[in-house]
Motif scaffolding. Structure first.
Motif, mmCIF file in Angstrom:
data_model
loop_
_atom_site.group_PDB
_atom_site.id
_atom_site.type_symbol
_atom_site.label_atom_id
_atom_site.label_comp_id
_atom_site.label_asym_id
_atom_site.label_seq_id
_atom_site.Cartn_x
_atom_site.Cartn_y
_atom_site.Cartn_z
ATOM 1 N N LEU A 14 36.248 53.526 41.184
ATOM 2 C CA LEU A 14 35.074 53.855 41.974
ATOM 3 C C LEU A 14 35.413 53.894 43.450
ATOM 4 O O LEU A 14 36.229 53.123 43.932
ATOM 5 C CB LEU A 14 33.981 52.794 41.781
ATOM 6 C CG LEU A 14 33.423 52.600 40.387
ATOM 7 C CD1 LEU A 14 32.430 51.446 40.390
ATOM 8 C CD2 LEU A 14 32.747 53.858 39.931
ATOM 9 N N SER A 15 34.739 54.752 44.141
ATOM 10 C CA SER A 15 34.749 54.718 45.596
ATOM 11 C C SER A 15 33.449 54.030 45.985
ATOM 12 O O SER A 15 32.366 54.576 45.788
ATOM 13 C CB SER A 15 34.789 56.140 46.162
ATOM 14 O OG SER A 15 34.658 56.091 47.555
ATOM 15 N N TYR A 16 33.548 52.806 46.490
ATOM 16 C CA TYR A 16 32.336 52.036 46.763
ATOM 17 C C TYR A 16 32.265 51.560 48.191
ATOM 18 O O TYR A 16 31.750 50.504 48.492
ATOM 19 C CB TYR A 16 32.180 50.869 45.789
ATOM 20 C CG TYR A 16 33.461 50.161 45.413
ATOM 21 C CD1 TYR A 16 34.051 49.231 46.261
ATOM 22 C CD2 TYR A 16 34.070 50.423 44.204
ATOM 23 C CE1 TYR A 16 35.212 48.587 45.904
ATOM 24 C CE2 TYR A 16 35.229 49.781 43.839
ATOM 25 C CZ TYR A 16 35.795 48.856 44.694
ATOM 26 O OH TYR A 16 36.957 48.221 44.342
ATOM 27 N N PHE A 17 32.777 52.345 49.097
ATOM 28 C CA PHE A 17 32.745 52.059 50.527
ATOM 29 C C PHE A 17 31.299 51.901 50.991
ATOM 30 O O PHE A 17 30.502 52.817 50.882
ATOM 31 C CB PHE A 17 33.416 53.238 51.238
ATOM 32 C CG PHE A 17 33.784 52.983 52.655
ATOM 33 C CD1 PHE A 17 34.717 52.027 52.985
ATOM 34 C CD2 PHE A 17 33.198 53.726 53.658
ATOM 35 C CE1 PHE A 17 35.064 51.813 54.297
ATOM 36 C CE2 PHE A 17 33.542 53.519 54.973
ATOM 37 C CZ PHE A 17 34.479 52.563 55.295
ATOM 38 N N GLY A 18 30.915 50.702 51.422
ATOM 39 C CA GLY A 18 29.560 50.446 51.881
ATOM 40 C C GLY A 18 28.597 49.991 50.799
ATOM 41 O O GLY A 18 27.418 49.803 51.062
ATOM 42 N N LYS A 106 33.830 47.586 57.653
ATOM 43 C CA LYS A 106 34.636 47.008 58.733
ATOM 44 C C LYS A 106 35.494 45.829 58.279
ATOM 45 O O LYS A 106 36.318 45.357 59.042
ATOM 46 C CB LYS A 106 33.732 46.530 59.864
ATOM 47 C CG LYS A 106 32.978 47.646 60.536
ATOM 48 C CD LYS A 106 32.088 47.112 61.625
ATOM 49 C CE LYS A 106 31.272 48.221 62.260
ATOM 50 N NZ LYS A 106 30.354 47.696 63.264
ATOM 51 N N GLY A 107 35.278 45.330 57.045
ATOM 52 C CA GLY A 107 36.010 44.123 56.685
ATOM 53 C C GLY A 107 36.284 43.906 55.219
ATOM 54 O O GLY A 107 36.597 42.797 54.807
ATOM 55 N N GLY A 108 36.173 44.907 54.386
ATOM 56 C CA GLY A 108 36.499 44.758 52.971
ATOM 57 C C GLY A 108 35.403 44.116 52.153
ATOM 58 O O GLY A 108 34.265 43.982 52.583
ATOM 59 N N HIS A 109 35.776 43.700 50.953
ATOM 60 C CA HIS A 109 34.839 43.123 49.995
ATOM 61 C C HIS A 109 34.502 41.681 50.351
ATOM 62 O O HIS A 109 35.390 40.877 50.586
ATOM 63 C CB HIS A 109 35.438 43.119 48.584
ATOM 64 C CG HIS A 109 35.925 44.443 48.135
ATOM 65 N ND1 HIS A 109 37.201 44.650 47.702
ATOM 66 C CD2 HIS A 109 35.306 45.631 48.057
ATOM 67 C CE1 HIS A 109 37.347 45.910 47.362
ATOM 68 N NE2 HIS A 109 36.205 46.533 47.586
ATOM 69 N N HIS A 110 33.215 41.385 50.333
ATOM 70 C CA HIS A 110 32.752 40.023 50.559
ATOM 71 C C HIS A 110 31.836 39.663 49.401
ATOM 72 O O HIS A 110 30.913 40.403 49.079
ATOM 73 C CB HIS A 110 31.995 39.912 51.888
ATOM 74 C CG HIS A 110 32.861 40.229 53.053
ATOM 75 N ND1 HIS A 110 33.703 39.308 53.606
ATOM 76 C CD2 HIS A 110 33.040 41.378 53.736
ATOM 77 C CE1 HIS A 110 34.370 39.876 54.613
ATOM 78 N NE2 HIS A 110 33.984 41.131 54.696
ATOM 79 N N GLY A 111 32.093 38.515 48.778
ATOM 80 C CA GLY A 111 31.304 38.096 47.645
ATOM 81 C C GLY A 111 30.664 36.742 47.861
ATOM 82 O O GLY A 111 31.090 35.969 48.726
ATOM 83 N N PRO A 126 36.257 39.377 46.232
ATOM 84 C CA PRO A 126 36.494 39.864 44.869
ATOM 85 C C PRO A 126 37.474 41.027 44.827
ATOM 86 O O PRO A 126 37.414 41.937 45.637
ATOM 87 C CB PRO A 126 35.104 40.302 44.402
ATOM 88 C CG PRO A 126 34.330 40.531 45.647
ATOM 89 C CD PRO A 126 34.883 39.593 46.665
ATOM 90 N N GLY A 127 38.392 40.946 43.884
ATOM 91 C CA GLY A 127 39.363 42.009 43.687
ATOM 92 C C GLY A 127 40.508 42.017 44.666
ATOM 93 O O GLY A 127 41.416 42.827 44.555
ATOM 94 N N ALA A 128 40.497 41.108 45.635
ATOM 95 C CA ALA A 128 41.533 41.104 46.661
ATOM 96 C C ALA A 128 42.832 40.471 46.174
ATOM 97 O O ALA A 128 43.895 40.725 46.730
ATOM 98 C CB ALA A 128 41.044 40.371 47.907
ATOM 99 N N GLY A 129 42.748 39.657 45.145
ATOM 100 C CA GLY A 129 43.943 38.969 44.666
ATOM 101 C C GLY A 129 44.213 37.734 45.512
ATOM 102 O O GLY A 129 43.572 37.494 46.529
ATOM 103 N N GLY A 130 45.140 36.964 45.083
ATOM 104 C CA GLY A 130 45.499 35.752 45.810
ATOM 105 C C GLY A 130 44.643 34.579 45.388
ATOM 106 O O GLY A 130 43.427 34.644 45.456
ATOM 107 N N ALA A 131 45.283 33.559 44.911
ATOM 108 C CA ALA A 131 44.594 32.353 44.466
ATOM 109 C C ALA A 131 44.742 31.261 45.523
ATOM 110 O O ALA A 131 45.660 31.284 46.343
ATOM 111 C CB ALA A 131 45.183 31.882 43.148
ATOM 112 N N TYR A 132 43.821 30.328 45.482
ATOM 113 C CA TYR A 132 43.839 29.185 46.389
ATOM 114 C C TYR A 132 44.223 27.939 45.602
ATOM 115 O O TYR A 132 43.976 27.858 44.394
ATOM 116 C CB TYR A 132 42.463 29.015 47.045
ATOM 117 C CG TYR A 132 42.091 30.188 47.918
ATOM 118 C CD1 TYR A 132 42.595 30.304 49.210
ATOM 119 C CD2 TYR A 132 41.260 31.197 47.429
ATOM 120 C CE1 TYR A 132 42.275 31.397 50.001
ATOM 121 C CE2 TYR A 132 40.941 32.291 48.225
ATOM 122 C CZ TYR A 132 41.452 32.378 49.507
ATOM 123 O OH TYR A 132 41.140 33.467 50.282
ATOM 124 N N PRO A 133 44.814 26.953 46.272
ATOM 125 C CA PRO A 133 45.293 25.754 45.569
ATOM 126 C C PRO A 133 44.229 25.036 44.730
ATOM 127 O O PRO A 133 44.545 24.486 43.685
ATOM 128 C CB PRO A 133 45.784 24.841 46.695
ATOM 129 C CG PRO A 133 46.083 25.755 47.830
ATOM 130 C CD PRO A 133 45.137 26.905 47.699
#
Length: 185
Positions: A14-18, A106-111, A126-133
């Motif tokens: 999907l293109s979900y810009f905005g 202006k700043g990507g996905h925010h959940g 969401p979808g950005a990848g990268g886990a936290y400890p």
């Protein structure tokens, strides 16, 4: 893993810009309308919004699409952030679970995650990848499975099992007009 593959394939690229969206478990479209005190949006107004997305955007932020899907509902707004706001989240999450996302140009996905009217997590990606400890094993796996698939992540997080992308790309089951209020509170 099988469900992640199925959901990603069903939603597609999907293109979900905005895009602003909310996934809500175990709730009907009629209940969404009731909780948000919304009324059906005028079809001509919706057509004009879609035709002229760049003009008078602030005037159109109170129109959202609602689609029933297996497991609950998706509230979507291809042109704005309203489904992601705390005011919407608090109302929709009463007695259930909610995960909202806004794809900020202006700043990507925010959940954000709410349960029973209370925020559980804010400013997730969401979808950005990268886990936290301190992430659970389940969250680490979801981060891996839905990397670069923010919409699928949001749906999976709440247990929605979309069969296709219609809840996001439209047309929704219904367009609703929300009352004018401060949805950030």
């Amino acid at each position: 893993m099988t469900e992640a593959r199925r959901l990603i394939a069903a939603i597609g690229d999907l293109s979900y810009f905005g895009l602003g969206m909310a996934c809500v478990a175990d709730i009907t479209a009629a209940e969404v309308a009731r909780r948000l005190e919304a009324v059906p949006a005028d079809d001509e107004d919706v057509g004009a919004i879609i035709e002229n997305l760049g003009s008078h955007l602030d005037d159109n932020l109170t129109v959202v699409g609602v689609t029933a899907v297996p497991g609950g509902c998706v509230v979507s707004q291809p042109w704005g952030y309203i489904p992601y706001t705390p005011g919407v989240a608090k109302r929709l999450s009463a007695g259930t679970a909610y995960y909202g996302m806004y794809d900020n140009p202006k700043g990507g996905h925010h959940g954000t995650a709410f349960r029973d009217g209370v925020m559980e997590e804010g400013d997730t990606h969401p979808g950005a990848g990268g886990a936290y400890p301190d992430d659970s094993a389940e969250e680490i796996l979801a981060t891996y499975l839905y990397h670069h698939h923010a919409v699928a992540y949001c749906c999976a997080r709440i247990g929605l099992r979309l069969d296709d992308a219609r809840a996001i790309t439209g047309p929704p089951d219904m367009w609703l007009r929300l009352p004018e209020r401060d949805w950030w509170n």
